[in-house]
Design a protein around this motif. Structure first.
Motif, mmCIF file in Angstrom:
data_model
loop_
_atom_site.group_PDB
_atom_site.id
_atom_site.type_symbol
_atom_site.label_atom_id
_atom_site.label_comp_id
_atom_site.label_asym_id
_atom_site.label_seq_id
_atom_site.Cartn_x
_atom_site.Cartn_y
_atom_site.Cartn_z
ATOM 1 N N ALA A 174 86.738 30.918 42.607
ATOM 2 C CA ALA A 174 86.811 31.965 43.438
ATOM 3 C C ALA A 174 86.495 33.509 42.835
ATOM 4 C CB ALA A 174 87.966 31.914 44.406
ATOM 5 N N ARG A 175 87.371 33.686 41.827
ATOM 6 C CA ARG A 175 87.373 34.906 41.133
ATOM 7 C C ARG A 175 85.990 34.970 40.394
ATOM 8 N NH1 ARG A 175 92.862 33.901 39.714
ATOM 9 N NH2 ARG A 175 92.366 32.687 37.900
ATOM 10 N N GLN A 176 85.400 34.087 39.680
ATOM 11 C CA GLN A 176 84.346 33.887 39.153
ATOM 12 C C GLN A 176 83.147 34.242 40.166
ATOM 13 O OE1 GLN A 176 84.040 30.351 36.740
ATOM 14 N NE2 GLN A 176 85.202 31.046 35.189
ATOM 15 N N GLN A 177 83.076 33.556 41.291
ATOM 16 C CA GLN A 177 81.747 33.698 42.266
ATOM 17 C C GLN A 177 82.027 35.184 42.778
ATOM 18 O OE1 GLN A 177 83.052 30.755 45.198
ATOM 19 N NE2 GLN A 177 81.701 29.268 44.003
ATOM 20 N N GLU A 178 83.229 35.762 43.014
ATOM 21 C CA GLU A 178 83.246 37.305 43.316
ATOM 22 C C GLU A 178 82.597 38.102 42.440
ATOM 23 O OE1 GLU A 178 86.576 40.741 44.384
ATOM 24 O OE2 GLU A 178 87.032 38.452 44.704
ATOM 25 N N LEU A 179 82.922 37.699 40.939
ATOM 26 C CA LEU A 179 82.378 38.543 39.904
ATOM 27 C C LEU A 179 80.685 38.560 39.772
ATOM 28 C CD1 LEU A 179 82.780 40.281 37.274
ATOM 29 C CD2 LEU A 179 83.054 38.138 36.203
ATOM 30 N N ILE A 180 80.399 37.087 40.011
ATOM 31 C CA ILE A 180 78.889 37.220 40.243
ATOM 32 C C ILE A 180 78.282 37.968 41.241
ATOM 33 C CG2 ILE A 180 77.027 35.444 40.631
ATOM 34 C CD1 ILE A 180 78.918 33.374 39.025
ATOM 35 N N ARG A 181 79.031 37.827 42.440
ATOM 36 C CA ARG A 181 78.465 38.663 43.703
ATOM 37 C C ARG A 181 78.285 40.092 43.161
ATOM 38 N NH1 ARG A 181 81.348 35.322 46.915
ATOM 39 N NH2 ARG A 181 83.157 36.523 46.955
ATOM 40 N N ASP A 182 79.395 40.773 42.525
ATOM 41 C CA ASP A 182 79.475 42.200 42.325
ATOM 42 C C ASP A 182 78.618 42.238 41.421
ATOM 43 O OD1 ASP A 182 81.646 42.465 44.028
ATOM 44 O OD2 ASP A 182 83.243 42.407 42.477
ATOM 45 N N GLN A 200 100.572 13.535 39.473
ATOM 46 C CA GLN A 200 99.766 13.897 40.590
ATOM 47 C C GLN A 200 100.271 15.516 41.023
ATOM 48 O OE1 GLN A 200 101.257 10.991 43.288
ATOM 49 N NE2 GLN A 200 99.303 9.736 43.242
ATOM 50 N N ARG A 201 101.299 15.944 40.617
ATOM 51 C CA ARG A 201 101.976 17.214 40.892
ATOM 52 C C ARG A 201 100.882 18.030 39.940
ATOM 53 N NH1 ARG A 201 107.029 15.702 41.566
ATOM 54 N NH2 ARG A 201 107.441 16.226 39.123
ATOM 55 N N GLU A 202 100.962 17.995 38.489
ATOM 56 C CA GLU A 202 100.325 18.612 37.827
ATOM 57 C C GLU A 202 98.944 18.675 38.135
ATOM 58 O OE1 GLU A 202 101.334 16.980 34.153
ATOM 59 O OE2 GLU A 202 103.490 17.426 34.139
ATOM 60 N N ALA A 203 98.124 17.507 38.421
ATOM 61 C CA ALA A 203 96.872 17.550 38.826
ATOM 62 C C ALA A 203 96.541 18.441 39.879
ATOM 63 C CB ALA A 203 96.382 16.297 39.269
ATOM 64 N N LEU A 204 97.396 18.367 40.861
ATOM 65 C CA LEU A 204 97.220 19.419 42.126
ATOM 66 C C LEU A 204 97.435 20.738 41.692
ATOM 67 C CD1 LEU A 204 99.184 17.361 44.941
ATOM 68 C CD2 LEU A 204 96.774 17.873 44.801
ATOM 69 N N GLU A 205 98.326 21.073 40.853
ATOM 70 C CA GLU A 205 98.664 22.571 40.288
ATOM 71 C C GLU A 205 97.183 23.042 39.509
ATOM 72 O OE1 GLU A 205 102.166 22.587 37.936
ATOM 73 O OE2 GLU A 205 103.402 22.316 39.829
ATOM 74 N N ARG A 206 96.740 21.886 38.668
ATOM 75 C CA ARG A 206 95.487 22.351 38.037
ATOM 76 C C ARG A 206 94.231 22.615 38.753
ATOM 77 N NH1 ARG A 206 97.303 18.170 34.589
ATOM 78 N NH2 ARG A 206 95.652 16.806 35.463
ATOM 79 N N GLU A 207 94.248 21.835 39.830
ATOM 80 C CA GLU A 207 93.176 21.970 40.866
ATOM 81 C C GLU A 207 93.200 23.455 41.463
ATOM 82 O OE1 GLU A 207 89.564 21.073 42.699
ATOM 83 O OE2 GLU A 207 90.527 20.006 41.208
ATOM 84 N N ALA A 208 94.296 23.591 41.908
ATOM 85 C CA ALA A 208 94.754 25.018 42.706
ATOM 86 C C ALA A 208 94.169 25.994 41.717
ATOM 87 C CB ALA A 208 96.085 25.111 43.128
ATOM 88 N N THR A 209 94.686 25.893 40.725
ATOM 89 C CA THR A 209 94.378 27.163 39.594
ATOM 90 C C THR A 209 92.906 27.228 39.185
ATOM 91 O OG1 THR A 209 96.462 26.799 38.344
ATOM 92 C CG2 THR A 209 94.750 27.706 37.223
ATOM 93 N N ARG A 210 92.188 26.023 38.995
ATOM 94 C CA ARG A 210 90.943 25.954 39.035
ATOM 95 C C ARG A 210 89.837 26.585 40.093
ATOM 96 N NH1 ARG A 210 88.550 20.382 38.427
ATOM 97 N NH2 ARG A 210 90.691 20.143 37.422
ATOM 98 N N GLY A 211 90.322 26.089 41.265
ATOM 99 C CA GLY A 211 89.887 26.973 42.612
ATOM 100 C C GLY A 211 90.107 28.345 42.663
ATOM 101 N N ALA A 212 91.167 28.809 42.036
ATOM 102 C CA ALA A 212 91.363 30.347 42.349
ATOM 103 C C ALA A 212 90.575 30.961 41.454
ATOM 104 C CB ALA A 212 92.665 30.685 42.122
ATOM 105 N N GLU A 213 90.299 30.395 39.919
ATOM 106 C CA GLU A 213 89.343 30.842 39.052
ATOM 107 C C GLU A 213 87.877 30.899 39.617
ATOM 108 O OE1 GLU A 213 88.210 32.475 35.634
ATOM 109 O OE2 GLU A 213 90.298 32.190 36.567
#
Length: 129
Positions: free
Chosen positions: A33-41, A18-31
């Motif tokens: 967000a970075r991709q959406q910002e790149l698309i906006r730019d 469960q901890r590993e899944a939460l960490e993967r989810e947090a990493t995926r969410g951050a990625e």
């Protein structure tokens, strides 16, 4: 006693998973967000390049800013593309300068202000392409 140890091991493994899944989810969410910002730019830069291209093209062709065309005498035709208004092609009144009748394709949604033709929209919003 053995069943208890097995249960504790399974519970520990489950918590770790469960901890590993939460960490993967947090990493995926951050990625994401970075991709959406790149698309906006990228979209912003693309619009800038399109505006520059249009300005250069108009300058080389000696074209001034577009003016609204006269409203056609036939109220059954779009003022821009001259398409017949039928059951499936709705007629909109331009809510800006020309007050012409335009189809959905030749108009821009202005929200609570209604729709206006593309030329009037571009005159009111010169940054639009």
């Amino acid at each position: 006693a053995r069943a208890r140890q097995d249960g504790e091991r399974w519970a520990s493994a489950l918590q770790r998973a469960q901890r590993e899944a939460l960490e993967r989810e947090a990493t995926r969410g951050a990625e994401q967000a970075r991709q959406q910002e790149l698309i906006r730019d990228m979209k912003k830069r693309l619009l800038e390049l399109l505006r520059e291209k249009d300005a250069l093209w108009q300058k080389t062709e000696g074209i001034g800013p577009p003016m609204p065309s006269a409203v056609p005498r036939d109220p059954g035709l779009c003022a821009r593309c001259h398409k017949d208004f039928r059951l499936l092609s709705r007629r909109y009144n331009c809510s800006r300068l020309c007050q012409g009748k335009v189809c959905h394709t030749c108009s821009v949604d202005m929200g609570k202000h209604g729709r206006c033709c593309l030329i009037c929209y571009q005159q009111r919003h010169p940054q639009a392409t």
